[in-house]
Write an enzyme that holds these catalytic residues in place. Structure first.
Site, short mmCIF file in Angstrom:
data_model
loop_
_atom_site.label_atom_id
_atom_site.label_comp_id
_atom_site.label_asym_id
_atom_site.label_seq_id
_atom_site.Cartn_x
_atom_site.Cartn_y
_atom_site.Cartn_z
N TRP A 215 1.83 -15.53 5.40
CA TRP A 215 1.82 -14.26 4.68
C TRP A 215 1.59 -14.51 3.18
CZ3 TRP A 215 4.72 -12.38 0.65
CH2 TRP A 215 4.52 -11.03 0.34
N LYS A 492 -5.52 3.30 8.04
CA LYS A 492 -5.14 1.89 7.84
C LYS A 492 -4.15 1.57 8.96
CE LYS A 492 -2.69 -1.13 4.55
NZ LYS A 492 -1.92 -1.14 3.30
N TRP A 493 -4.58 0.74 9.91
CA TRP A 493 -3.80 0.45 11.13
C TRP A 493 -3.08 -0.88 10.93
CZ3 TRP A 493 -4.73 2.98 16.22
CH2 TRP A 493 -4.01 2.39 17.26
N ASP A 494 -1.77 -0.80 10.73
CA ASP A 494 -1.00 -1.99 10.37
C ASP A 494 -0.27 -2.54 11.59
OD1 ASP A 494 0.19 -3.92 8.79
OD2 ASP A 494 1.01 -2.52 7.33
N ASN A 496 3.10 -5.22 11.63
CA ASN A 496 3.87 -6.05 10.70
C ASN A 496 4.78 -7.11 11.29
OD1 ASN A 496 3.34 -5.60 7.88
ND2 ASN A 496 3.80 -3.46 8.29
N CYS A 542 -5.01 -4.08 9.35
CA CYS A 542 -4.03 -4.70 8.47
C CYS A 542 -2.96 -5.30 9.36
CB CYS A 542 -3.42 -3.63 7.57
SG CYS A 542 -2.08 -4.23 6.53
N ASP A 564 -1.56 -9.19 1.33
CA ASP A 564 -0.63 -8.45 0.47
C ASP A 564 -0.52 -9.12 -0.89
OD1 ASP A 564 -0.01 -6.49 2.26
OD2 ASP A 564 1.88 -7.36 2.92
C1 GLA Z 1 2.38 -4.09 5.15
C2 GLA Z 1 1.02 -3.97 4.54
C3 GLA Z 1 1.12 -3.34 3.17
C4 GLA Z 1 1.78 -1.99 3.29
C5 GLA Z 1 3.14 -2.14 3.95
C6 GLA Z 1 3.77 -0.79 4.22
O1 GLA Z 1 3.15 -5.04 4.47
O2 GLA Z 1 0.40 -5.22 4.47
O3 GLA Z 1 -0.17 -3.19 2.61
O4 GLA Z 1 0.97 -1.13 4.03
O5 GLA Z 1 3.05 -2.84 5.18
O6 GLA Z 1 4.99 -0.88 4.82
#
Ligand code: GLA
Length: 750
Positions: A215, A492-494, A496, A542, A564
């Site tokens: 990351w 924007k499809w994240d 995490n 993302c 990020d």
């Molecule tokens: C991730 C993404 C960020 C943002 C956050 C929101 O970390 O990489 O760009 O969208 O989530 O919680």
């Protein structure tokens, strides 16, 4: 008399042998299988059927790929490399009897002598764990305008048909390989492993290049010598930051950025994948890749098929630069969604770093107003807009608007943003759920879990089990409602976190082992269905930054949030690594005020770094002074001028930040008439650094017309010939640490 008969028989066999394999062949042909004559759907000069040895020859602009059917019926690799080399087919490789068995195979399988990493490992209904795959038939046909070879292999003792596909994109020197297994038995066959394809490189000392990171530091370039044994790069449980699936293999002493042979490739897959590089004792290297079957099997029911994702393999005779150009063109012309392939990506503003979870209409509108003023085209609200989402502890899963923050819903705000002349985009993270959400309270069994184990959380979230159809239907309907009720033109499809606790207790036992593959298949179907319902919406991938960047997701997502980490010094390195395989058109880069190294980079440097990809702005615009807004306006206007070059030109990496404290990249128009060069000075304190106090040295440009004159503009003006700029170079005129320049070139026309 029997003696004479024997002699006649021998003469007959020798004649046949000479016809088939040439004089030095020493084994009779009478044992050879009779391949069904390949059917030609269309005569092409790309794929030809060969007679000596029997097989196929695939010719692209710069490479030859040749395979043959050995005497024992096994399809074997013969050659993969540059054109124009005299092809020496070793008779000994072709004339193997079935008693011994060919052990170097085009589709390596578990069975007989194993000399390679297997592509196919299955268990038959009677418990037999080995297979034997011999040639059965083949076809050359066209798919999507490109020639494709299908070779069918069958197991003589069991009902298993394995079809190996090679689709060829000759002008890019690219082969797409994939495999389809079909069960013709009456009971299930268990697939323990089914890779997409394997290639076999000539004997040589090779280096492997790959990208790995974590990351905030994605896409770091690594180089390692391939020694005898297996080198593996892989992903388990979708931990994707560590590795995007890409490789380049080069002869250690011959190849460089601009010269020498490079074999490269990638995978169309976003789930668990692996790429193995096995150097044999004789010095050949096998490269094999596909789904990572770690903790995974697939039950293939009677009459059913299992198709692997595609593996992409390519060859460049022009060093790493040629490999990158081929991959960029491949992604641009063959992977990206057709609808957005030729469209320039908009300059976006994303409000995440400005407002975090604390969003409301008035503040977003204020940001949008300034964004419009400086030249932004698309305004994106990030996390925090949905029900109960005040921090990272709650809300994921409930994709309805938070009425406390937006009492009238989102649409009135979107309307005002649209009226400013901006498109509107939104952030979602559909594959995840917070335990503190209505969705989880209603369906605690919808997450990946084992009944007696901890449900491990990361960022307070669990992973929805997308292998379940009901979960996918819920997501499809809630996202469709969001898109139907609001004028959203960008998602924007994240994603995490990686998977953990990958259990699915309600499913029949064999399906429990298939959960990761089913997850990805269903994820793809979900995105595809959503996109067919809302074809105008642009998608960004993302995953906590650039954690999910692969050809499978890129055939659905139109651009990528690269990292990020928006610190410009780190970003130069991240983007440099990224450029080895992914094109600038997908590389989203925001100007923020991040300063991870406490070196106070200037706003100009921040813009210059982001302008070499898809420019975005991601800082709190209300905090910018009038001068900063003025500079931003000028930079965005300049970016719009150079955008076609950056997003659609040919990239040349001129100077690597991995080698010194400088970096330079150049984008040249397809016809060589225009170019833009980005020069960056980084840390002077690093070993091997060039002092930055005074300008020194030069950077040689590439891809220009040597006979033409070019006008230089922006941070450097003047005129120089293409020959001078490419041979003597452009003086490195940038002075001082953390400084940068943009130079534009335009060919002089008479
Ligand atoms: C991730 C993404 C960020 C943002 C956050 C929101 O970390 O990489 O760009 O969208 O989530 O919680």
């Amino acid at each position: 008399m029997p003696q004479v008969k024997k002699i006649y028989k021998m003469i007959f066999l020798i004649v046949i042998m000479v016809i088939l394999y040439g004089v030095d062949s020493c084994v009779a042909q009478s044992e050879a299988p009779e391949p069904n004559p390949p059917r030609w759907a269309k005569q092409t000069n790309v794929i030809t059927v060969t007679e000596r040895p029997q097989g196929w020859r695939i010719e692209t602009a710069a490479s030859v790929y040749q395979i043959a059917v050995a005497r024992d019926g096994i399809v074997i690799p013969v050659y993969y490399g540059p054109r124009g080399q005299p092809l020496q087919v070793r008779k000994a490789n072709v004339n193997v009897s079935s008693k011994v068995g060919s052990h170097i195979r085009e589709v390596p399988f578990r069975g007989g002598f194993i000399a390679q990493t297997p592509a196919i490992e299955v268990i038959f209904p009677d418990g037999t764990r080995e297979c034997d795959l011999v040639y059965s038939s083949s076809e050359i046909f066209e798919t999507d305008g490109f020639p494709c070879l299908r070779i069918d292999l069958r197991d003589p003792a069991y009902g298993l048909v394995v079809s190996s596909y090679i689709r060829v994109i000759p002008e890019l020197d690219i082969l797409e390989k994939w495999i389809v297994l079909k069960n013709m038995e009456k009971e299930p066959i268990l697939i323990e492993n089914s890779q997409s394809g394997s290639i076999w490189l000539p004997v040589e000392e090779y280096d492997l290049f790959h990208l790995a990171g974590l990351w905030g530091r994605e896409f770091m370039l690594h180089r390692t010598l391939l020694t005898p044994g297996v080198t593996t790069i892989q992903t388990r449980d979708f931990v994707a930051h560590e590795n995007p699936p890409w490789f380049a293999v080069t002869p250690s002493r011959q190849s460089s950025e601009t010269q020498g042979p490079v074999w490269f490739g990638s995978l169309h897959y976003s789930g668990n994948w692996r790429l193995d590089f096995e150097k044999s004792p004789s010095g050949n290297v096998q490269i094999i890749g596909g789904i990572n079957f770690w903790d995974t099997t697939w039950e293939l029911k009677p009459q059913e098929e299992f198709a692997t994702p595609k593996m992409v393999c390519g060859f460049s005779p022009e060093g790493m630069s040629g490999a990158s150009t081929r991959m960029h063109n491949y992604i641009g012309q063959h992977v990206l969604r057709k609808k957005f392939r030729d469209a320039l990506r908009p300059v976006l503003y994303n409000s995440w770093y400005a407002t975090k979870f604390n969003v409301n209409e008035q503040q977003q509108l204020e940001l949008a107003r300034i964004a419009k003023e400086i030249g932004v085209e698309l305004f994106v609200i990030d996390d925090g807009w949905f029900k109960g989402r005040n921090d990272a502890h709650a809300g994921l899963g409930d994709w309805t608007v938070d009425k406390k923050k937006f009492p009238n819903g989102l649409q009135p705000m979107i309307k005002k943003i649209n009226d400013l002349g901006l498109d509107f985009g939104i952030w979602v993270e559909p594959e995840m759920v917070n335990p503190d959400s209505d969705l989880y309270r209603a369906h605690p069994d919808w997450v990946l879990h084992y009944p007696k184990r901890t449900r491990h959380e990361r960022r307070n979230q669990l992973v929805l089990n997308l292998a379940r159809k009901d979960v996918c239907n819920y997501l499809l309907e809630s996202l469709s409602k969001l898109l139907r009720e609001n004028n959203i033109s960008f998602i924007k499809w994240d994603r995490n976190r990686p998977l953990s606790d990958v259990g699915w207790p309600d499913a029949p036992r064999p399906m429990q082992y298939e959960v990761r593959i089913r997850f990805i298949n269903n994820l793809y179907n979900l995105i595809d269905e959503l996109q067919s319902r809302f074809p105008e919406v642009l998608f960004e991938s993302c995953s906590g930054g650039g954690g999910r960047t692969d050809l499978g997701i890129l055939s659905r997502m139109d651009q990528v949030w690269t990292s990020d980490n928006t610190d410009p010094a780190d970003r130069v390195m991240i983007q440099y690594g990224y450029s080895h395989t992914f094109p600038a058109k997908l590389m989203v880069s925001w100007v923020t005020n991040a300063d991870w190294h406490k070196v106070s980079p200037s706003l100009k440097l921040r813009f210059h770094v982001c302008m070499s990809g898809v420019l975005g702005v991601g800082t709190d615009l209300t905090k910018w002074s009038q001068e900063e807004r003025k500079l931003a306006t000028e930079m965005i206007a300049l970016y719009k001028k150079i955008r076609p070059l950056v997003q659609e030109g040919i990239l040349h990496r001129l100077h690597s930040p991995f080698e010194s404290n400088r970096a330079a990249v150049e984008y040249v128009s397809q016809d060589g008439s225009e170019a833009v060069i980005f020069l960056y000075n980084l840390w002077e304190t690093l070993p091997g650094s060039t002092p930055t106090a005074r300008a020194s040295g030069a950077v040689r440009l590439r891809g220009l017309d040597p006979d033409a004159n070019y006008f230089l503009s922006n941070d450097r003006s003047g005129r120089a010939s293409g020959e001078t700029l490419m041979n003597m170079g452009l003086p490195w005129f940038v002075q001082g640490n953390f400084n940068s320049a943009i130079v534009m070139l335009k060919k002089q026309t008479q």
